[in-house]
Design a protein around this motif. Structure first.
Motif, PDB file in Angstrom:
ATOM      1  N   THR A 163      38.438  29.366  35.003  1.00  0.00           N
ATOM      2  CA  THR A 163      39.106  29.987  33.847  1.00  0.00           C
ATOM      3  C   THR A 163      39.503  28.878  32.870  1.00  0.00           C
ATOM      4  OG1 THR A 163      39.936  31.725  35.267  1.00  0.00           O
ATOM      5  CG2 THR A 163      41.049  31.440  33.148  1.00  0.00           C
TER       6      THR A 163
ATOM      7  N   ARG B 215      39.549  39.025  42.946  1.00  0.00           N
ATOM      8  CA  ARG B 215      40.957  38.976  43.327  1.00  0.00           C
ATOM      9  C   ARG B 215      41.062  38.390  44.715  1.00  0.00           C
ATOM     10  NH1 ARG B 215      41.631  45.194  43.197  1.00  0.00           N
ATOM     11  NH2 ARG B 215      39.458  44.856  43.766  1.00  0.00           N
TER      12      ARG B 215
ATOM     13  N   LYS C 269      37.900  36.528  29.771  1.00  0.00           N
ATOM     14  CA  LYS C 269      38.672  36.236  30.987  1.00  0.00           C
ATOM     15  C   LYS C 269      40.177  36.195  30.700  1.00  0.00           C
ATOM     16  CE  LYS C 269      39.874  34.839  34.992  1.00  0.00           C
ATOM     17  NZ  LYS C 269      39.531  35.190  36.341  1.00  0.00           N
TER      18      LYS C 269
ATOM     19  N   TYR D 253      54.406  39.891  38.940  1.00  0.00           N
ATOM     20  CA  TYR D 253      53.179  39.208  39.351  1.00  0.00           C
ATOM     21  C   TYR D 253      53.441  37.736  39.676  1.00  0.00           C
ATOM     22  CZ  TYR D 253      53.107  37.684  34.408  1.00  0.00           C
ATOM     23  OH  TYR D 253      53.439  37.170  33.195  1.00  0.00           O
TER      24      TYR D 253
ATOM     25  N   CYS E 236      46.895  32.663  39.353  1.00  0.00           N
ATOM     26  CA  CYS E 236      46.148  33.031  38.136  1.00  0.00           C
ATOM     27  C   CYS E 236      47.038  33.571  37.018  1.00  0.00           C
ATOM     28  CB  CYS E 236      45.068  34.039  38.479  1.00  0.00           C
ATOM     29  SG  CYS E 236      43.924  33.408  39.709  1.00  0.00           S
ATOM     30  N   PHE E 237      47.653  34.733  37.225  1.00  0.00           N
ATOM     31  CA  PHE E 237      48.373  35.373  36.118  1.00  0.00           C
ATOM     32  C   PHE E 237      49.437  34.469  35.479  1.00  0.00           C
ATOM     33  CE2 PHE E 237      47.518  40.072  37.505  1.00  0.00           C
ATOM     34  CZ  PHE E 237      46.209  39.937  37.073  1.00  0.00           C
TER      35      PHE E 237
ATOM     36  N   ARG F 232      58.558  45.904  46.722  1.00  0.00           N
ATOM     37  CA  ARG F 232      57.200  46.309  46.327  1.00  0.00           C
ATOM     38  C   ARG F 232      57.010  47.821  46.366  1.00  0.00           C
ATOM     39  NH1 ARG F 232      54.938  42.278  43.416  1.00  0.00           N
ATOM     40  NH2 ARG F 232      55.570  40.304  44.324  1.00  0.00           N
TER      41      ARG F 232
HETATM   42  C1  UGA Z   1      43.824  38.142  39.346  1.00  0.00           C
HETATM   43  C2  UGA Z   1      42.906  39.202  38.710  1.00  0.00           C
HETATM   44  O1  UGA Z   1      43.244  40.495  39.221  1.00  0.00           O
HETATM   45  C3  UGA Z   1      41.431  38.895  38.988  1.00  0.00           C
HETATM   46  O2  UGA Z   1      40.596  39.838  38.327  1.00  0.00           O
HETATM   47  C4  UGA Z   1      41.115  37.482  38.475  1.00  0.00           C
HETATM   48  O3  UGA Z   1      39.778  37.121  38.765  1.00  0.00           O
HETATM   49  C5  UGA Z   1      42.048  36.496  39.154  1.00  0.00           C
HETATM   50  O4  UGA Z   1      43.429  36.850  38.869  1.00  0.00           O
HETATM   51  C6  UGA Z   1      41.746  35.115  38.615  1.00  0.00           C
HETATM   52  O5  UGA Z   1      41.989  34.881  37.424  1.00  0.00           O
HETATM   53  O6  UGA Z   1      41.161  34.309  39.330  1.00  0.00           O
HETATM   54  P1  UGA Z   1      44.725  37.665  41.833  1.00  0.00           P
HETATM   55  O7  UGA Z   1      45.705  36.760  41.172  1.00  0.00           O
HETATM   56  O8  UGA Z   1      43.935  37.161  42.985  1.00  0.00           O
HETATM   57  O9  UGA Z   1      43.638  38.220  40.755  1.00  0.00           O
HETATM   58  O10 UGA Z   1      45.524  38.960  42.382  1.00  0.00           O
HETATM   59  P2  UGA Z   1      45.965  40.369  41.771  1.00  0.00           P
HETATM   60  O11 UGA Z   1      45.527  41.420  42.688  1.00  0.00           O
HETATM   61  O12 UGA Z   1      45.580  40.516  40.359  1.00  0.00           O
HETATM   62  O13 UGA Z   1      47.571  40.270  41.856  1.00  0.00           O
HETATM   63  C7  UGA Z   1      48.308  39.354  41.050  1.00  0.00           C
HETATM   64  C8  UGA Z   1      49.793  39.605  41.212  1.00  0.00           C
HETATM   65  O14 UGA Z   1      50.180  40.831  40.592  1.00  0.00           O
HETATM   66  C9  UGA Z   1      50.282  39.711  42.653  1.00  0.00           C
HETATM   67  O15 UGA Z   1      51.482  38.985  42.775  1.00  0.00           O
HETATM   68  C10 UGA Z   1      50.525  41.181  42.857  1.00  0.00           C
HETATM   69  O16 UGA Z   1      51.510  41.447  43.825  1.00  0.00           O
HETATM   70  C11 UGA Z   1      50.979  41.605  41.463  1.00  0.00           C
HETATM   71  N1  UGA Z   1      50.762  43.040  41.154  1.00  0.00           N
HETATM   72  C12 UGA Z   1      49.497  43.545  41.087  1.00  0.00           C
HETATM   73  C13 UGA Z   1      51.844  43.861  40.865  1.00  0.00           C
HETATM   74  O17 UGA Z   1      53.017  43.422  40.882  1.00  0.00           O
HETATM   75  N2  UGA Z   1      51.625  45.173  40.540  1.00  0.00           N
HETATM   76  C14 UGA Z   1      50.371  45.701  40.489  1.00  0.00           C
HETATM   77  O18 UGA Z   1      50.247  46.902  40.180  1.00  0.00           O
HETATM   78  C15 UGA Z   1      49.284  44.871  40.774  1.00  0.00           C
END
Ligand code: UGA
Length: 434
Positions: free
Chosen positions: A123, A156, A206, A258, A262-263, A413
């Motif tokens: 990224t 993910r 991205k 989150y 990544c995020f 959660r």
């Molecule tokens: C995220 C993206 O979802 C992927 O598409 C992307 O490829 C990836 O980043 C990256 O840039 O490499 P990831 O960080 O592995 O993936 O996990 P997520 O499933 O997106 O969860 C991120 C965070 O959001 C977690 O802490 C999760 O608990 C939180 N979350 C997720 C929430 O609090 N609420 C939700 O409804 C969904």
């Protein structure tokens, strides 16, 4: 096809294994010799469902190998993917040192008459592809032929193999038809819709996608606060909103916000990028603010209920940044533990996969690590659910209640069935739930 991946982190390793699985001949390269020897000995340095078997089977089939030599990688792959870390700097901008170093190394290994496609999978800020192409051109010998492509990854953690094997879409940012055709051939076995764009647009897709997903999470968390003030139920609001196809139910789960590698990093980076381009994306600052406020608000609820935390023993279920991973980088749960410890609390913690990695961060003082989740309940004043591992829902909650000093559950959660917990006699506090 012959493919090289440079960087064997989450993205590089899972991508390499999945490319091998569909029949390509893959070499995964990393300059971390220890990691490469671990992989060569058949061990996987991360936990990711399905990955171990995938790696083992493809190594055995002769389609997947490992090396610590970039030279070897450039000789092997007609297509060379760069999948190295792009960590954040103090001001939120992206540190592109590793990308630059790999681009330079690849350039020095290129040979005239040997065409290579160099693909950025990490990224990166928009316009990085241009810089990579300039760098390679500067350092390669005369007569070397190459194209640079942007091919962002959307996997993910926790479901990376499935995300890669059945992707929603493939994005190929390229300005060369020859390179685009090669990329399409690589992805042909995945039967996914392919979006071909210019390089800058692919890079932006991205950051724009991750920011939008983070925005969805912060949006529902803001709604959760309104639900709490109004006595409504955020789950029902999310279901009702999410049933609209234009909105969608995914990523509308309220909670502690989150985390992960990544995020938090990507949102900061995108804010920085937009400012550098002279078009500040201030909405994302609010997304960040809501996200960090989630933990503050949750801690306040714990304090409101338990009053003084000093010397009180609390149980924590879940330490990874999300379920189905052992990754604790930027885990909100770990931050929660640290803040509780700072208040003088004593913790009993568990996680199905992340116990060892959490121990390395949280240390030994005032923390008891429990392999068995039931042990977390032993003489605690309350239990806090911090990561959405499904198995916590099925714990024998009725029996565990008797182990606790007081049957109080904080569900960070919104994972648990709060009605039946209350029927059992628990005092249940969730996020945006009545
Ligand atoms: C995220 C993206 O979802 C992927 O598409 C992307 O490829 C990836 O980043 C990256 O840039 O490499 P990831 O960080 O592995 O993936 O996990 P997520 O499933 O997106 O969860 C991120 C965070 O959001 C977690 O802490 C999760 O608990 C939180 N979350 C997720 C929430 O609090 N609420 C939700 O409804 C969904």
């Amino acid at each position: 096809m012959k493919i090289t991946l440079i960087g064997t982190g989450y993205v590089g390793l899972v991508t390499g294994a999945c490319f091998a699985e569909v029949g390509h001949h893959v070499l995964c390269v990393d300059n971390d010799r220890e990691k490469i020897s671990t992989l060569k000995s058949g061990r996987i340095p991360i936990y990711e469902p399905g990955l171990e078997d995938l790696v083992k089977n493809n190594v055995a089939a002769g389609r997947l190998a490992f090396s610590d030599s970039t030279q070897h990688g450039v000789e092997h792959g007609d297509v060379i993917f760069i999948a190295v870390p792009t960590p954040p700097q103090a001001d939120g901008s992206v540190d592109l040192t590793y990308i630059e170093a790999v681009a330079r190394e690849i350039a020095q290994c290129l040979r005239p008459g040997q065409y290579r496609v160099i693909v950025d999978k990490s990224t990166v800020p928009v316009k990085t592809g241009e810089k990579v192409a300039e760098t390679i051109k500067r350092y390669c010998s005369k007569g070397c032929e190459f194209d640079v492509v942007s091919n962002p990854e959307f996997l993910r953690e926790g479901c990376a193999v499935a995300d890669l094997m059945q992707p929603d879409r493939i994005v190929i940012g390229s300005r060369s038809q020859r390179a685009t055709d090669i990329m399409k051939a690589i992805y042909e076995p995945f039967h996914a819709p392919i979006y071909t764009t210019d390089i800058n647009s692919a890079e932006l897709i991205k950051h724009a996608a991750n920011s939008f997903l983070a925005l969805k999470i912060s949006y529902i968390n803001a709604i959760a606060a309104i639900c709490e003030a109004a006595g409504a139920n955020v789950d029902e609001v999310a279901d009702g909103m999410g049933a609209d196809k234009r909105i969608g139910r995914a990523f509308l789960n309220a909670g502690l916000g989150y985390g992960g590698s990544c995020f938090p990093k990507d949102i900061k980076a995108f804010i920085h990028i937009s400012e550098e381009l002279g078009v500040p994306f201030n909405l994302l600052k609010e997304v960040e603010k809501i996200n960090s406020g989630q933990l503050d608000r949750f801690l306040q609820k714990i304090k409101n209920k338990l009053w003084v935390l000093k010397n009180k023993t609390l149980g924590v279920l879940g330490l990874a940044f999300k379920c189905d991973t052992d990754d604790v980088r930027c885990s909100v749960s770990i931050e929660l533990c640290q803040r509780l410890l700072n208040e003088g609390a004593l913790l009993r913690v568990t996680d199905p996969r992340a116990l060892a990695k959490a121990r390395a961060v949280l240390g030994e003082v005032n923390v008891t690590y429990c392999e068995n989740p039931a042990d977390v309940f032993e003489k605690v004043e309350a239990v806090i659910l911090a990561t959405e591992w499904k198995q916590f829902r099925n714990l024998p909650w009725r029996d565990l209640k008797d182990k606790m000093i007081a049957p109080i559950v904080f569900d960070g959660r919104n994972l648990l069935d709060y009605k039946s917990l209350r029927d059992m006699g628990y005092d249940y506090i969730g996020v945006g739930r009545p």
